[in-house]
Motif scaffolding. Structure first.
Motif, PDB file in Angstrom:
ATOM      1  N   MET A   1       0.844  -1.187   0.000  1.00  0.00           N
ATOM      2  CA  MET A   1       0.000   0.000   0.000  1.00  0.00           C
ATOM      3  C   MET A   1       0.887   1.247   0.000  1.00  0.00           C
ATOM      4  SD  MET A   1      -3.401   0.438   0.602  1.00  0.00           S
ATOM      5  CE  MET A   1      -4.439   1.806   0.872  1.00  0.00           C
ATOM      6  N   GLN A   2       0.588   2.195  -0.870  1.00  0.00           N
ATOM      7  CA  GLN A   2       1.331   3.443  -0.958  1.00  0.00           C
ATOM      8  C   GLN A   2       0.399   4.608  -0.694  1.00  0.00           C
ATOM      9  OE1 GLN A   2       3.336   3.941  -4.680  1.00  0.00           O
ATOM     10  NE2 GLN A   2       4.237   1.913  -4.641  1.00  0.00           N
ATOM     11  N   ASP A   3       0.859   5.557   0.087  1.00  0.00           N
ATOM     12  CA  ASP A   3       0.091   6.765   0.357  1.00  0.00           C
ATOM     13  C   ASP A   3       0.886   7.967  -0.124  1.00  0.00           C
ATOM     14  OD1 ASP A   3      -1.994   5.406   1.717  1.00  0.00           O
ATOM     15  OD2 ASP A   3      -0.801   5.375   3.551  1.00  0.00           O
ATOM     16  N   LYS A  22       4.484   7.260   1.324  1.00  0.00           N
ATOM     17  CA  LYS A  22       4.674   6.335   2.439  1.00  0.00           C
ATOM     18  C   LYS A  22       4.430   4.923   1.923  1.00  0.00           C
ATOM     19  CE  LYS A  22       2.955   5.084   6.930  1.00  0.00           C
ATOM     20  NZ  LYS A  22       1.739   5.009   7.710  1.00  0.00           N
ATOM     21  N   VAL A  23       5.402   4.041   2.152  1.00  0.00           N
ATOM     22  CA  VAL A  23       5.292   2.635   1.770  1.00  0.00           C
ATOM     23  C   VAL A  23       5.674   1.837   3.015  1.00  0.00           C
ATOM     24  CG1 VAL A  23       6.075   0.814   0.208  1.00  0.00           C
ATOM     25  CG2 VAL A  23       5.972   3.186  -0.607  1.00  0.00           C
ATOM     26  N   GLY A  24       4.701   1.152   3.610  1.00  0.00           N
ATOM     27  CA  GLY A  24       4.955   0.470   4.876  1.00  0.00           C
ATOM     28  C   GLY A  24       5.346   1.502   5.914  1.00  0.00           C
ATOM     29  N   LEU A 131      17.676  18.244  -1.630  1.00  0.00           N
ATOM     30  CA  LEU A 131      17.838  17.010  -0.852  1.00  0.00           C
ATOM     31  C   LEU A 131      16.789  15.988  -1.260  1.00  0.00           C
ATOM     32  CD1 LEU A 131      18.349  18.316   2.816  1.00  0.00           C
ATOM     33  CD2 LEU A 131      20.065  17.905   1.060  1.00  0.00           C
ATOM     34  N   LYS A 132      17.178  14.739  -1.274  1.00  0.00           N
ATOM     35  CA  LYS A 132      16.292  13.583  -1.488  1.00  0.00           C
ATOM     36  C   LYS A 132      16.440  12.737  -0.238  1.00  0.00           C
ATOM     37  CE  LYS A 132      13.973  10.566  -4.054  1.00  0.00           C
ATOM     38  NZ  LYS A 132      12.866  10.259  -3.180  1.00  0.00           N
ATOM     39  N   CYS A 133      15.345  12.503   0.485  1.00  0.00           N
ATOM     40  CA  CYS A 133      15.430  11.882   1.812  1.00  0.00           C
ATOM     41  C   CYS A 133      14.550  10.643   1.947  1.00  0.00           C
ATOM     42  CB  CYS A 133      14.995  12.875   2.886  1.00  0.00           C
ATOM     43  SG  CYS A 133      15.900  14.428   2.882  1.00  0.00           S
ATOM     44  N   ILE A 134      14.998   9.746   2.802  1.00  0.00           N
ATOM     45  CA  ILE A 134      14.218   8.576   3.207  1.00  0.00           C
ATOM     46  C   ILE A 134      14.183   8.585   4.730  1.00  0.00           C
ATOM     47  CG2 ILE A 134      14.013   6.059   3.198  1.00  0.00           C
ATOM     48  CD1 ILE A 134      15.713   6.090   0.602  1.00  0.00           C
ATOM     49  N   ALA A 135      12.993   8.369   5.286  1.00  0.00           N
ATOM     50  CA  ALA A 135      12.820   8.350   6.740  1.00  0.00           C
ATOM     51  C   ALA A 135      11.897   7.198   7.106  1.00  0.00           C
ATOM     52  CB  ALA A 135      12.228   9.666   7.227  1.00  0.00           C
ATOM     53  N   THR A 136      11.860   6.896   8.382  1.00  0.00           N
ATOM     54  CA  THR A 136      10.892   5.919   8.880  1.00  0.00           C
ATOM     55  C   THR A 136       9.716   6.675   9.469  1.00  0.00           C
ATOM     56  OG1 THR A 136      11.987   5.803  11.025  1.00  0.00           O
ATOM     57  CG2 THR A 136      12.638   4.156   9.373  1.00  0.00           C
ATOM     58  N   VAL A 137       8.595   5.987   9.579  1.00  0.00           N
ATOM     59  CA  VAL A 137       7.404   6.539  10.212  1.00  0.00           C
ATOM     60  C   VAL A 137       7.106   5.633  11.398  1.00  0.00           C
ATOM     61  CG1 VAL A 137       4.974   7.130   9.925  1.00  0.00           C
ATOM     62  CG2 VAL A 137       6.545   7.388   8.005  1.00  0.00           C
ATOM     63  N   ASP A 138       6.967   6.252  12.590  1.00  0.00           N
ATOM     64  CA  ASP A 138       6.683   5.462  13.802  1.00  0.00           C
ATOM     65  C   ASP A 138       5.293   4.864  13.755  1.00  0.00           C
ATOM     66  OD1 ASP A 138       9.178   6.108  14.837  1.00  0.00           O
ATOM     67  OD2 ASP A 138       8.423   7.942  15.759  1.00  0.00           O
TER      68      ASP A 138
END
Length: 138
Positions: A1-3, A22-24, A131-138
């Motif tokens: 699922m992608q948001d 957001k993916v996972g 900037l191109k960024c990747i982060a986690t979502v809690d």
């Protein structure tokens, strides 16, 4: 699922793409520059009559781009401390990298994401950093 995520606080994208996806539990930010929301003004940039960069202040652009990343992260349910990977695009590595590196270190004292910095010939708008960024979502 992608948001797909569109922040109402960050500058509008310059094309047909979201601020983030957001993916996972991962958050992928589209390229983020230093522009201000609702304006074409770029902090620290002076344009000539042809719309080309006449002069710029990389320090002002760095602070603005970091603020925009933070706004997108917060709008996406993430936070600065969740950044895990950053790709930096600079238009003048020789001149701007030392300043960028110093400012970057002041923003990442605790959390230090992976980082790649490359020089590019140009960016889509008259900016010196993106900037191109990747982060986690809690």
């Amino acid at each position: 699922m992608q948001d797909s995520i569109h922040s109402d606080k960050a500058p509008e994208p310059v094309g047909a793409y979201p601020h983030a996806k957001k993916v996972g539990n991962l958050l992928f930010l589209s390229g983020v520059g230093p522009r201000k929301k609702g304006s074409k003004d770029i902090p620290g940039v002076t344009l000539d009559d042809g719309g080309n960069i006449a002069s710029y202040n990389i320090e002002e652009q760095c602070h603005a781009v970091f603020e925009n990343v933070k706004l997108i992260l917060e709008s996406s349910g993430s936070r600065w401390e969740n950044l895990v990977d950053i790709t930096v695009f600079l238009t003048n590595m020789k001149k701007d990298f030392p300043v960028f590196n110093r400012i970057y270190a002041s923003y990442f004292k605790e959390n230090q994401p992976c980082r790649t910095t490359v020089e590019v010939n140009a960016l889509p708008t008259p900016i010196a950093i993106e900037l191109k960024c990747i982060a986690t979502v809690d």
